[in-house]
Design a protein around this motif. Structure first.
Motif, PDB file in Angstrom:
ATOM      1  N   UNK A 285       0.821  -1.220   0.000  1.00 57.59           N
ATOM      2  CA  UNK A 285       0.000   0.000   0.000  1.00 57.59           C
ATOM      3  C   UNK A 285       0.855   1.271   0.000  1.00 57.59           C
ATOM      4  N   UNK A 286       1.975   1.230  -0.711  1.00 61.17           N
ATOM      5  CA  UNK A 286       2.829   2.404  -0.809  1.00 61.17           C
ATOM      6  C   UNK A 286       3.773   2.589   0.360  1.00 61.17           C
ATOM      7  N   UNK A 287       3.751   1.665   1.339  1.00 63.11           N
ATOM      8  CA  UNK A 287       4.568   1.824   2.538  1.00 63.11           C
ATOM      9  C   UNK A 287       6.059   1.804   2.242  1.00 63.11           C
ATOM     10  N   UNK A 288       6.474   1.112   1.186  1.00 67.03           N
ATOM     11  CA  UNK A 288       7.904   1.061   0.861  1.00 67.03           C
ATOM     12  C   UNK A 288       8.441   2.452   0.599  1.00 67.03           C
ATOM     13  N   UNK A 289       7.608   3.300  -0.003  1.00 63.79           N
ATOM     14  CA  UNK A 289       8.046   4.677  -0.272  1.00 63.79           C
ATOM     15  C   UNK A 289       8.229   5.452   1.033  1.00 63.79           C
ATOM     16  N   UNK A 290       7.311   5.260   1.979  1.00 65.18           N
ATOM     17  CA  UNK A 290       7.454   5.895   3.291  1.00 65.18           C
ATOM     18  C   UNK A 290       8.701   5.377   3.990  1.00 65.18           C
ATOM     19  N   UNK A 305       7.112   3.856  17.398  1.00 61.85           N
ATOM     20  CA  UNK A 305       7.086   5.211  17.961  1.00 61.85           C
ATOM     21  C   UNK A 305       7.175   6.261  16.858  1.00 61.85           C
ATOM     22  N   UNK A 306       8.027   6.022  15.889  1.00 61.93           N
ATOM     23  CA  UNK A 306       8.135   6.943  14.759  1.00 61.93           C
ATOM     24  C   UNK A 306       6.812   7.034  14.003  1.00 61.93           C
ATOM     25  N   UNK A 307       6.195   5.875  13.781  1.00 60.71           N
ATOM     26  CA  UNK A 307       4.942   5.862  13.029  1.00 60.71           C
ATOM     27  C   UNK A 307       3.829   6.573  13.797  1.00 60.71           C
ATOM     28  N   UNK A 308       3.770   6.358  15.113  1.00 67.11           N
ATOM     29  CA  UNK A 308       2.733   7.015  15.918  1.00 67.11           C
ATOM     30  C   UNK A 308       2.890   8.530  15.878  1.00 67.11           C
ATOM     31  N   UNK A 309       4.134   9.014  15.946  1.00 68.48           N
ATOM     32  CA  UNK A 309       4.373  10.455  15.868  1.00 68.48           C
ATOM     33  C   UNK A 309       4.056  10.972  14.470  1.00 68.48           C
ATOM     34  N   UNK A 310       4.422  10.198  13.461  1.00 68.29           N
ATOM     35  CA  UNK A 310       4.146  10.605  12.074  1.00 68.29           C
ATOM     36  C   UNK A 310       2.640  10.731  11.840  1.00 68.29           C
ATOM     37  N   UNK A 311       1.864   9.754  12.292  1.00 67.32           N
ATOM     38  CA  UNK A 311       0.414   9.820  12.086  1.00 67.32           C
ATOM     39  C   UNK A 311      -0.211  10.976  12.849  1.00 67.32           C
ATOM     40  N   UNK A 343      -4.857   8.880   5.271  1.00 61.95           N
ATOM     41  CA  UNK A 343      -4.143   7.928   4.419  1.00 61.95           C
ATOM     42  C   UNK A 343      -2.779   7.683   5.050  1.00 61.95           C
ATOM     43  N   UNK A 344      -2.548   6.447   5.527  1.00 67.86           N
ATOM     44  CA  UNK A 344      -1.364   6.205   6.356  1.00 67.86           C
ATOM     45  C   UNK A 344      -0.672   4.891   6.033  1.00 67.86           C
ATOM     46  N   UNK A 345      -0.765   4.438   4.775  1.00 66.40           N
ATOM     47  CA  UNK A 345       0.027   3.305   4.289  1.00 66.40           C
ATOM     48  C   UNK A 345      -0.278   1.987   5.003  1.00 66.40           C
ATOM     49  N   UNK A 346      -1.535   1.802   5.421  1.00 64.02           N
ATOM     50  CA  UNK A 346      -1.919   0.548   6.055  1.00 64.02           C
ATOM     51  C   UNK A 346      -3.047  -0.155   5.313  1.00 64.02           C
ATOM     52  N   UNK A 359      -6.911   6.252  17.623  1.00 66.73           N
ATOM     53  CA  UNK A 359      -6.862   6.098  16.174  1.00 66.73           C
ATOM     54  C   UNK A 359      -7.076   4.631  15.814  1.00 66.73           C
ATOM     55  N   UNK A 360      -8.128   4.364  15.033  1.00 70.24           N
ATOM     56  CA  UNK A 360      -8.353   3.016  14.527  1.00 70.24           C
ATOM     57  C   UNK A 360      -7.284   2.705  13.485  1.00 70.24           C
ATOM     58  N   UNK A 361      -6.715   1.513  13.566  1.00 68.75           N
ATOM     59  CA  UNK A 361      -5.691   1.154  12.589  1.00 68.75           C
ATOM     60  C   UNK A 361      -5.470  -0.347  12.561  1.00 68.75           C
ATOM     61  N   UNK A 362      -5.180  -0.910  11.382  1.00 68.43           N
ATOM     62  CA  UNK A 362      -4.786  -2.311  11.321  1.00 68.43           C
ATOM     63  C   UNK A 362      -3.476  -2.530  12.070  1.00 68.43           C
ATOM     64  N   UNK A 363      -3.281  -3.746  12.566  1.00 69.15           N
ATOM     65  CA  UNK A 363      -2.080  -4.102  13.326  1.00 69.15           C
ATOM     66  C   UNK A 363      -1.301  -5.163  12.555  1.00 69.15           C
TER      67      UNK A 363
END
Length: 403
Positions: A285-290, A305-311, A343-346, A359-363
Motif C-alpha cells: 500500500x505504498x509503505x515502501x516509499x514511506x 514510535x516513529x509511526x505514531x508520531x508521524x500519524x 491515508x497512512x500506508x496501512x 486512532x483506529x488502525x490495522x495491526x
C-alpha cells in the motif's frame, strides 16, 4: 474539497510521481488568487522515555530519537502540501531527561503560544501534562499503550495514535484463534509494561476463546546468554500447548525463548511474532516509499514510535488542509467528523474513535524479517467497522469524550 486537499490525502506512489503531481497541480492553481494571509501551524514534540534499567540480553537497543524522527518526516510531508496553500508548518522538539524536564518544556512551549502537541512519554507524564493544559490544548499520545487512558481516564483533548496494549493483544488473539492454536503458555516479565501487556492478553484470550494452560511469571535474573538451552526447556515444561506467548517489553529473557521451549512450538508476543504499530517489513500500500524516505532522513528503520508520531502530525496536517485553520478546537472537530480519513500506508483509511480518541488502525503481525499477517481479520465481525474488534469497543469503555 480543493484539488490540493485531495492530493494531500492520496498515498504517495513514488518520489518521481509525487513530484510530478505536485508540479502539475501547482501550475494549474498558480493563477488562482492566494489566501489573504499565511497560516502558521506550530507543533510541539515532547519525549521522555524512562531508563529501562540493565537488560539481561543482547537485545537491539531502542533508538534515542524514536518518535522524534517520525514527527520530523511528517512536518516535511505537511509542508509539501502547505506551501501551495500558503501554510507553514514548524516543529519545536524537546527530548527530556526526566519527567520534570518534560513537563517544564511543555509549559514553556505553551507560554510561547503552542497548543498542538505530540507526546512520547509514559501515561503518568501524560496525565500531569493534561492537568496543566488549557481547554484549548490538543495532545496526541504517541507513546503510552496503557489501556486505562482509553477506558476510564480519558481526557477530552487527548488523542492516541499509539495502539493500546489491548489493540495489540487482540490482533494476536484473533490470529491465534483463526489458526486454532487455542492452548497457550504465557510467560510474563516483572516490569510494569510486562504486566500491562500480559493483562491485556489475558483479556484477549477470554475474548477470542483461547485457553492459557500455564501462566508463569519470569522471576529469574540469570544471564541466559549462557544457560538458555538448559533453563528454558525446564521452565516451559507442560503436557501440551499450541504456542508460547511472551510478555517481555524490554527484552530481558524473551529473545531466548524461541527454539528453547520444552515442546517445539511457535513463540509470539513481545518476541517471536509480534503485533506492532509499524515495522520495517511493512511495504504494501505504498509503505515502501514511506520506509525509504524515513531511512533517508533518519539513517535507520522506522519503528512504532516513529509511526505514531508521524500519524499524529499528519492528522494535524490533513485537518488543517481541509479547514485552513490551526485552531486546536477546529482541528479536533475535523478529526472526529465523519469526513476525516487519514491515508497512512496501512491499506485502509484511518479514523478516530469518538468515545476515547484512539486512532483506529490495522495491526501488522511480524517477525524480524517478514510480515505474517495483518489484523483485524474478516472472520471477526462488527456492526460498524472490523477495526473496532481491536481494543476496547465503545460498550466496553467508560469514556465518552464527545458527550
Amino acid at each position: 474539497m480543493s484539488i490540493l486537499a485531495r492530493l494531500a490525502r492520496l498515498p504517495r506512489l513514488s518520489r518521481t510521481v509525487g513530484a510530478t503531481l505536485i508540479t502539475l497541480v501547482g501550475t494549474a492553481v498558480g493563477a488562482a488568487p492566494l489566501q489573504a494571509g499565511s497560516l502558521d501551524v506550530r507543533i510541539g514534540y515532547l519525549q521522555w522515555v524512562p531508563d529501562r534499567g540493565p537488560v539481561l540480553s543482547n537485545v537491539i537497543p531502542q533508538p534515542e530519537d524514536a518518535g522524534l524522527r517520525g514527527a520530523e518526516l511528517a512536518i516535511g510531508d505537511n509542508s509539501t502540501t502547505g506551501k501551495f496553500l500558503d501554510q507553514t508548518y514548524s516543529l519545536q522538539s524537546e527530548v527530556a531527561e526526566s519527567e520534570e524536564a518534560a513537563v517544564a518544556a511543555f509549559e514553556a512551549m505553551r507560554q510561547k503560544g503552542i497548543e498542538l502537541f505530540v507526546v512520547n512519554a509514559p501515561a503518568q507524564t501524560l496525565k500531569v501534562m493534561m492537568d496543566k493544559a488549557g481547554d484549548n490544548t490538543l495532545i496526541f499520545n504517541a507513546g503510552a499503550k496503557d489501556d486505562d487512558l482509553r477506558t476510564g481516564q480519558c481526557h477530552t483533548n487527548l488523542l492516541h495514535t499509539m495502539p493500546s496494549y489491548s489493540m495489540l493483544t487482540d490482533a494476536l488473539g484473533q490470529w491465534l484463534s483463526q489458526r486454532r492454536w487455542k492452548d497457550v503458555f504465557l510467560i510474563t516479565g516483572p516490569t510494569e509494561a510486562d504486566q500491562g501487556w500480559a493483562n491485556a492478553f489475558r483479556r484477549s484470550a477470554k475474548r477470542f476463546g483461547l485457553k492459557i494452560v500455564e501462566d508463569k511469571p519470569w522471576t529469574f535474573d540469570a544471564d541466559l546468554r549462557r544457560t538458555a538451552s538448559q533453563e528454558l526447556p525446564l521452565f516451559t515444561q507442560a503436557d501440551d500447548y499450541d504456542a508460547v506467548v511472551v510478555a517481555d517489553a524490554r527484552g530481558d529473557f524473551g529473545e531466548y525463548v524461541p527454539f528453547n521451549t520444552w515442546l517445539p512450538r511457535p513463540v509470539v508476543g513481545t518476541q517471536g511474532m509480534e503485533p506492532v504499530a509499524w515495522h520495517r517489513v511493512v511495504e504494501s500500500w505504498g509503505a515502501a516509499q514511506l520506509q525509504n524516505r524515513f531511512r533517508e532522513l533518519a539513517g535507520r528503520d522506522m519503528n512504532s514510535e516513529d509511526y505514531a508520531a508521524w500519524t499524529a502530525v499528519r492528522s494535524i496536517g490533513t485537518a488543517v488542509t481541509d479547514i485552513d485553520s490551526a485552531a486546536p478546537a477546529n482541528i479536533r472537530n475535523v478529526l472526529f467528523s465523519d469526513n476525516f480519513q487519514l491515508a497512512a500506508f496501512k491499506g485502509r483509511k484511518l479514523t478516530y474513535r469518538d468515545w476515547n480518541g484512539q486512532l483506529r488502525q490495522p495491526i501488522p503481525l511480524v517477525h524480524p524479517h517478514g510480515l505474517v499477517a495483518r489484523a483485524p481479520f474478516e472472520s471477526f465481525l462488527h456492526p460498524n467497522t472490523t477495526m473496532d474488534t481491536l481494543g476496547f469497543d465503545k460498550p466496553e469503555s467508560d469514556c465518552r469524550i464527545n458527550g
